[in-house]
Design an enzyme around this catalytic site. Structure first.
Site, short mmCIF file in Angstrom:
data_model
loop_
_atom_site.label_atom_id
_atom_site.label_comp_id
_atom_site.label_asym_id
_atom_site.label_seq_id
_atom_site.Cartn_x
_atom_site.Cartn_y
_atom_site.Cartn_z
N CYS B 83 0.87 -0.95 0.10
CA CYS B 83 0.12 -0.56 -0.40
C CYS B 83 0.68 1.49 0.21
CB CYS B 83 -0.94 -0.32 1.15
SG CYS B 83 -1.69 -1.25 1.29
N CYS B 206 -12.64 0.94 8.50
CA CYS B 206 -11.92 0.01 7.65
C CYS B 206 -11.85 0.93 6.55
CB CYS B 206 -12.20 -1.01 7.73
SG CYS B 206 -12.63 -2.53 8.80
N SER B 207 -11.53 1.38 5.12
CA SER B 207 -10.79 1.86 4.37
C SER B 207 -11.68 0.83 3.60
CB SER B 207 -9.55 2.04 4.13
OG SER B 207 -8.58 1.21 3.64
N ILE B 209 -12.43 -1.00 -0.85
CA ILE B 209 -11.57 -1.40 -2.17
C ILE B 209 -11.79 -0.70 -3.02
CG2 ILE B 209 -11.86 -3.09 -3.56
CD1 ILE B 209 -12.03 -5.28 -1.11
N LYS B 330 -10.14 6.56 4.39
CA LYS B 330 -11.62 5.95 4.81
C LYS B 330 -12.71 6.65 4.16
CE LYS B 330 -14.23 4.35 6.48
NZ LYS B 330 -15.10 3.88 5.93
N HIS B 334 -9.02 3.71 -1.30
CA HIS B 334 -8.08 3.37 -1.20
C HIS B 334 -7.67 2.71 -2.03
CE1 HIS B 334 -4.10 2.30 0.59
NE2 HIS B 334 -4.58 1.09 0.87
#
Lengths: 350, 386, 128
Positions: B83, B206-207, B209, B330, B334
């Site tokens: 990442c 959570c970020s 997809i 977020k 991402h």
């Protein structure tokens, strides 16, 4: 000839259980029928991540702790089961690798319905007796399957017991062995079938009782012993009723059978059933005690052993978990839904 | 070494982009950056991408991207550090210009994540952890950060409310960002009651997809001064880069992101700045606990004070230390390989005064922190308005 | 991605028997490595099969290969010989897992590679 006997033993019972009531309620059966008639109350269930190999490894590790031997010395490793996880690829290789017995080791998987466990012990004992190996390991283990809704579903359970045979520091000497076998179609599973078939009441007198009693009588005749000579007796226990009935017919009082009578709370661990009964006895027996063990496997046949407990058992029996506490403590109860998922009984998309 | 300026920035919209391919997203972002800068050529290019292979069945992005941009035969290099791929691509591009090897360098990041199922994407992302000793045990990235969160809570008393406020704040910022994937506000209650993912983390910690691409154009300051004067000049003052063990369990302390701390120190040292000199930061909030730990690692707050600071509003747009004005990973999204480049774009927009509704009042210095895996790699850049 | 034989077979000593290596200065590396920091050499050791939970999570959205187990505990375990590794925490109520909890290692099936592929084994921990 040199004495040969059990120099280490270990039992492993998974923590999960399902009660007879939970199964009966799904199929509309009367639980009392199974509780009274077959003397079954609950049974062990393997965790979703457990199978015959993992149960065998834990039992073998416990046996090694009690034996205090280097696993590299094991000259043979035999596993008896009717639920070997691979159809082709030995349970014994994975087990031997996990306990550190490779590579100088003879291994084989045995299959003879519920008799495969004592078969593994029998051959292992013979190897040591013949002087071909110094010490060897024989295991009975199963994660047995009963078809949903079938009477077998109330009993088919999971567990393993492992025995190391050798000539030094014997915990229980093998005094005699005896085998009794005919071709009797009482229970079978064809290739590629998920669940076994059985012949109903034909599994009783012509199968279980004929062979169990035949082997028991045979070994007592061979040794010149009578039920009075034994402190404990272990008979294969497909349900609660059969081993007690077998003992009664042979003249064994109930209290000599009860110590190794695990089935009401454990279920039928198939290849593990007689070996686990024996481990429960070894957990409490005193030096000098005589033990009769008679297994039974459909198809059909029985192996019988006479053991005499030796002094060293007092020093090693506390080195690994005992059988009864594993059965009675730390239980996790499953409902039928989770049980069905654990046992792979639910049809799913791949 | 030559000082390096950011003379152009470009994005491709972020989101679930069913109609856009990896190559198209890259070319759009790159073209936008080229147009923004006014350059008539580029000398070299870098592409940050975590896993073109697993996400989009495409490797050899150097050739693909140069080809579809019409830039062959210039040298092109695909950079991978999970990442942190975009941030490390930034550093490679900066090095090439600073060293004098090239003058005009395009740095991009791209990830096409929605051509595969959620399960397949989870697997692709999991390869940023130790496949044999973390992945094999059934861990997920939310799981790894959840274990850091649990350790942080046990050591410092950090609360789930504090972590949830990080998500609330980032969504509030993202709601002001036209490029954000999820540009809407969320309440603390919504975050705290969202679906459990890996205790104590829930879905809104959570970020997401995301498909997306980002690109910047770098040039030496001396050349930019005379030739590329479209925008107020933004200079890369410091660059720091560090690694740590790939497996979380191999570290002494699960409550510190050591790689971010060391990368930050190196960047501060090069820039001649201290944490108190930073006006705003884009940090790698792949999970809300990661933002808390990043703000501590970078010295904005004492260890253990990141959570309380977030809950107090210190990191909000109007707080004393605005964090993730873009909406962060977020809310903005991402697309893993693109994230590090997009962080630099947000800082550049703020420093230029181009950040629209989320514009801070006259920021001078910004910091971008990008991170790979569970903190196995991290890269920090400090940008200053000249 | 399915695990195939070579990749599986390579890790057997670690996954089945917890084989590790200890450097001269006492640090334990699991799995053993080709080279050690500071140029130290290391001798083979086997990890103690008991330890405690340093930190943990409960996975509610697992990878596909682990979906049947959901929800499952997962923790960083410090073995009683001081090594650290990640392991599933099973055979217990996930609500009752806590930092400092004592655990022991057991041999378990980790995953199955579809109906045709390998059965993959390894270690997990259970409450001691």
């Amino acid at each position: 000839m040199q004495d040969v006997g059990i120099v280490g033993y270990g039992a492993y019972i998974p923590r999960y259980r399902i009660k007879v009531e939970s199964i009966a309620s799904v199929w509309g059966n009367d639980p009392e029928n199974y509780k009274r008639g077959l003397q079954l109350r609950e049974k062990s269930v393997p965790g979703h991540d457990q199978d015959t190999i993992t149960l065998s490894v834990e039992a073998a590790r416990y046996a090694l702790k009690r034996a205090g031997v280097n696993p590299e010395r094991l000259g043979c490793v035999y596993v008896g089961s009717e639920s070997h996880p691979y159809a082709v690829k030995p349970t014994g290789t994975i087990l031997s690798e996990a306990i550190g017995a490779t590579p100088e080791c003879h291994t084989a998987d045995f299959e003879f319905a519920c008799k495969a466990g004592t078969e593994a012990m029998y051959v292992c004992y013979a190897q040591v007796k013949a002087g071909l190996v110094e010490i060897g390991l024989g295991i009975g283990a199963d994660t047995s399957q009963g078809a949903p809704g079938d009477a077998l579903e109330y009993s088919a359970s999971a567990g393993a017991a492992a025995y190391i045979f050798g000539t030094e520091n014997i915990l229980a000497r093998v005094d005699e062995t005896y085998a009794y076998m005919t071709d009797t179609p009482d229970f079978w599973r064809r290739e590629h079938q998920h669940y076994p078939q059985h012949a109903g009441r034909f599994t009783g007198d012509p199968a279980y009782f004929k062979h169990t009693l035949g082997a028991a009588k045979g070994i007592m005749k061979k040794t010149g012993m009578t039920p009075e000579d034994f402190d404990y007796a272990v008979f294969h226990q497909p349900n609660g009723k059969f081993p007690m009935a077998a003992g009664k017919k042979l003249g064994f009082p109930r209290e000599k059978i009860e110590t190794g009578w695990l089935v009401p709370w454990l279920g039928n661990t198939y290849s593990g059933a007689s070996p686990l009964g024996l481990s429960a006895v070894l957990d409490v027996a005193e030096p000098g005690n005589k033990i009769l063990m008679v297994s039974f496997g459909s198809g059909a046949g029985s192996d019988a052993f006479v053991f005499t407990v030796q002094d060293p058992i007092l020093k090693v029996r506390d080195l690994a978990p005992k059988t009864r506490p594993q059965l009675d403590e730390n239980k996790i109860y499953l409902d039928y839904g989770r049980y069905a998922k654990f046992r792979g009984k639910i049809l799913r998309n791949s | 070494m030559r000082e390096v300026a950011i003379i152009g920035v470009g994005l491709h919209n972020w989101g679930e982009l069913w109609d856009d391919s990896l190559r198209d997203m890259f070319v759009t972002a790159a073209t936008n950056a080229i147009n923004d800068s006014g350059v008539d050529h580029i000398d070299s290019m870098y592409i940050g991408c975590m896993s073109g292979g697993l996400f989009a069945a495409q490797e050899h992005l150097a050739s693909l991207c140069a080809d579809y941009l019409g830039a062959t035969p210039i040298p092109a290099t695909r950079v991978e550090s999970a990442c942190a791929s975009g941030g490390v691509a930034m550093r490679m591009g900066w090095m090439e210009v600073a060293s004098g090897l090239s003058d005009i360098v395009l740095v991009s990041g791209v990830e096409k994540m929605t051509d595969i199922t959620g399960d397949e994407a989870t697997f692709a992302l999991s390869t940023a952890a130790d496949t044999e000793y973390e992945g094999y045990q059934g861990v997920t990235f939310p799981g790894l950060y959840a274990m850091m969160a649990r350790a942080h809570m046990a050591k410092y008393g950090t609360t789930i409310e504090q972590l949830s406020q990080v998500s609330v704040k980032n969504h509030a910022n993202g709601a002001l960002n036209p490029h954000a994937q999820y540009p809407f506000a969320v309440t603390l209650e919504t975050v705290m009651n969202s679906t459990p993912v890996a205790d104590p983390l829930r879905l809104l910690h959570c970020s997401p997809i995301t498909d997306g691409a980002a690109a910047v154009i770098l040039a030496p300051v001396e050349l930019a001064k005379t030739k590329y004067k479209n925008h107020p000049m933004v200079v890369i003052k410091g660059s720091g880069h560090a690694t740590d063990t790939i497996a979380l369990h191999s570290r002494d302390d699960f409550t510190v992101i050591k790689a971010a701390e060391i990368a930050g120190k190196k960047a501060y040292e090069m820039a001649g700045k201290k944490p108190e000199d930073i006006d705003m930061a884009e940090v790698h909030d792949c999970f809300s606990i990661a933002e808390v730990m990043a703000t501590e690692a970078l010295g904005f707050f004492e260890p253990g004070q990141g959570g309380p600071a977030a809950l107090r509003g210190d990191t909000a747009l109007d707080g004393s230390m605005p964090i993730n004005t873009s909406g962060g990973l977020k809310s903005k999204g991402h697309p893993v390989g693109a994230t590090g480049v997009a962080q630099v774009i947000e800082l550049t927009s703020q420093l230029r005064g181009d950040a629209g509704k989320r514009q801070l009042k006259d920021p001078k210095v910004g910091l971008a922190q990008n991170m790979g895996g569970s903190g196995g790699s991290s890269v920090v850049h400090i940008l200053e308005k000249r | 991605m399915k695990i195939r034989s070579p990749r599986y077979h390579r890790e057997v000593a670690q996954r089945y028997r917890l084989e590790a290596a200890q450097t001269e200065s006492g640090k334990i590396f699991f799995p053993p490595r080709v080279a050690y920091p500071g140029g130290e050499t290391a001798k083979p050791v086997v990890l103690k099969d008991t330890g405690k939970v340093l930190t943990f999570t409960v996975i509610h959205t697992p990878p596909a290969e682990y979906s049947d187990l959901s929800p499952y505990g997962l923790g960083i375990i410090e073995t009683d010989c001081g090594a650290r590794l990640l392991a599933q925490i099973v055979d217990c109520d996930v609500e009752k897992i806590e930092i400092g909890m004592r655990v022991k290692f057991e041999f378990r099936r980790m995953r199955t590679e579809g109906d045709e592929g390998l059965l993959c084994y390894g270690y997990k921990v259970v409450p001691e």
